[in-house]
Design an enzyme around this catalytic site. Sequence first.
Site, PDB file in Angstrom:
ATOM      1  N   CYS A  51       0.649  -1.130   0.043  1.00  0.00           N
ATOM      2  CA  CYS A  51       0.061  -0.050   0.003  1.00  0.00           C
ATOM      3  C   CYS A  51       0.919   1.240  -0.216  1.00  0.00           C
ATOM      4  CB  CYS A  51      -0.929   0.069   0.943  1.00  0.00           C
ATOM      5  SG  CYS A  51      -0.075  -0.061   2.777  1.00  0.00           S
ATOM      6  N   HIS A  74      -1.325   0.760   7.513  1.00  0.00           N
ATOM      7  CA  HIS A  74      -1.809   0.957   6.201  1.00  0.00           C
ATOM      8  C   HIS A  74      -1.723   2.432   5.581  1.00  0.00           C
ATOM      9  CE1 HIS A  74      -4.174  -0.221   2.878  1.00  0.00           C
ATOM     10  NE2 HIS A  74      -4.893   0.483   3.152  1.00  0.00           N
TER      11      HIS A  74
END
Length: 541
Positions: A115, A469
Amino acid sequence: MSSLTVHVKWQKQKFSDVPVDTSQPPELFKATLYSLSGVPPDRQKVMVKGAVLPDDSWSGIALKPGATVMLLGSAEALPEAPATPPVKFVEDMDESELAKAMDLPPGLNNLGNTCYMNATLQCLRSVPELRSILSKNRLAGLGGAAASGGGPEVLVSAMSNLFAALDKSGNAVSPHVFLHLMHAAFPQFATKAEGGVFQQQDANECWVELVRCLQSRLPISSLTRPQLPNLAKTTEAGGPTDVSFTDRYLTGSMTCRLTCQECGPEAEPEVNLVETFSQLSCFIDKDVKYLHTGLTNAMKSSLTKRCDRLGRDAVYSKQSKITRLPAYLTVQFVRFYYKEKEQVNAKVLKDVKFSLTLDIYQLCSEELQARLKPVREQLRRMDEWLALQSGAAKRRPGGPAVAQGAEQATTADTGTNNASWPPSLPPVDPGAPPPPAYYFGDDPGSNASGQYMLQAVLTHQGRSSSSGHYLAWVRKADQPANANPEEDVCHWADILRLSGGGDWHCAYLLLYGPRQLDRDYSSLPPPTDASASQGGAAGTN
């Protein structure tokens, strides 16, 4: 010999000195061929002396340095039979169909803790000049010609192919090729954790490395050069020269004045330096509550260096002033620090407010401030006109309700009636000259006003840089949109909530783009003058 170079023939093109590593799976070589030709690996047929190269092994394939390899396959999409799609309601659509119907930006699939790379690429893709230059280089074959050396050259070419795939696709795209090539160019991003999965990486480190690739491998041919120090001179007087995309659009410069704190400026001459920067840092401490405060504090710092007068190391005060503003300004919130006891890069969760616009006029040198004033004056006048029109929209029938007293006070203060207020903005004359550019005429890629609009935000959710994330929030069609395919379009208020203060996503990188004029406001009177003239005319009728 596991590493060698071969020549590849594909249709009417020939790629020379293409690197091959037979100790790696053939898939990596096919990924290189994809970056050169645009033929996807699943449609490639590689012929070596009449034998077809398989996907899993080099067995039975004898390659020699300088050998010629044939590549068969089409780089264009296969034709599809025309069909009339049935009418489908929103409630019956899946995520990909909903994203296409609502014109949401396509996302990048997470390939396992990637990510950080996806968010970085989405933020870079929000720069229209970068997309245009990569597209031109791809169509001209410049990326493939440069990619024959391998490494960062192939990575820039793969970025061009990936952005082209995102432009054509309405669904999420899997960046397998770009990930493999980035791991080959920067092995520090290829580390794996227990279980064989890739480790989470720092998105800012990925941003810095990709920007450096663009600096060294994405030239722009131009007659003008960025006003930056330490740039090579043009080889031919008056002729075009190659400057990098990073130097033109992402790099600024500043002057730094060093003063010895023990000697003072009277006893020892001040040291003046010129430095370049590709991002500004906002250091977070107990006194920093706003982005502008952190940027202002970062312009004043201290360092230790040798003092010739004292004959030993001494503490110097460093004061910096910006002398060139890039068109696109990157700001990093320095949120991670190393905790030696826990041996982890911990995160500062403090709430630091940022705004949708950024004005760093006060951080510039006096010479640059003088050059910024003409465009700043036009932007100020544009804001006055837009504010007037926006206020009028709220007072129109059908607009947002306002208090009766406020409506009466507005008309009483102007001395006009509703028929003459507000003054209308004259239409743009088709034959009028274009509005002033956002950059200086002698320095394309700069910022001529010192004012920016928020274009993209890279956020992190978690407590350390090695976990959590990352997401990219990209401005699209005058509205911010989350680049993650699982999210919906959001509002400006949602973007401003990304300032931190909890375990939700908080801003890590901010990408600001230049504010631009929609017309030349130098020939228009200020709105107050226009309203006075229109109001007087209305009063005489």
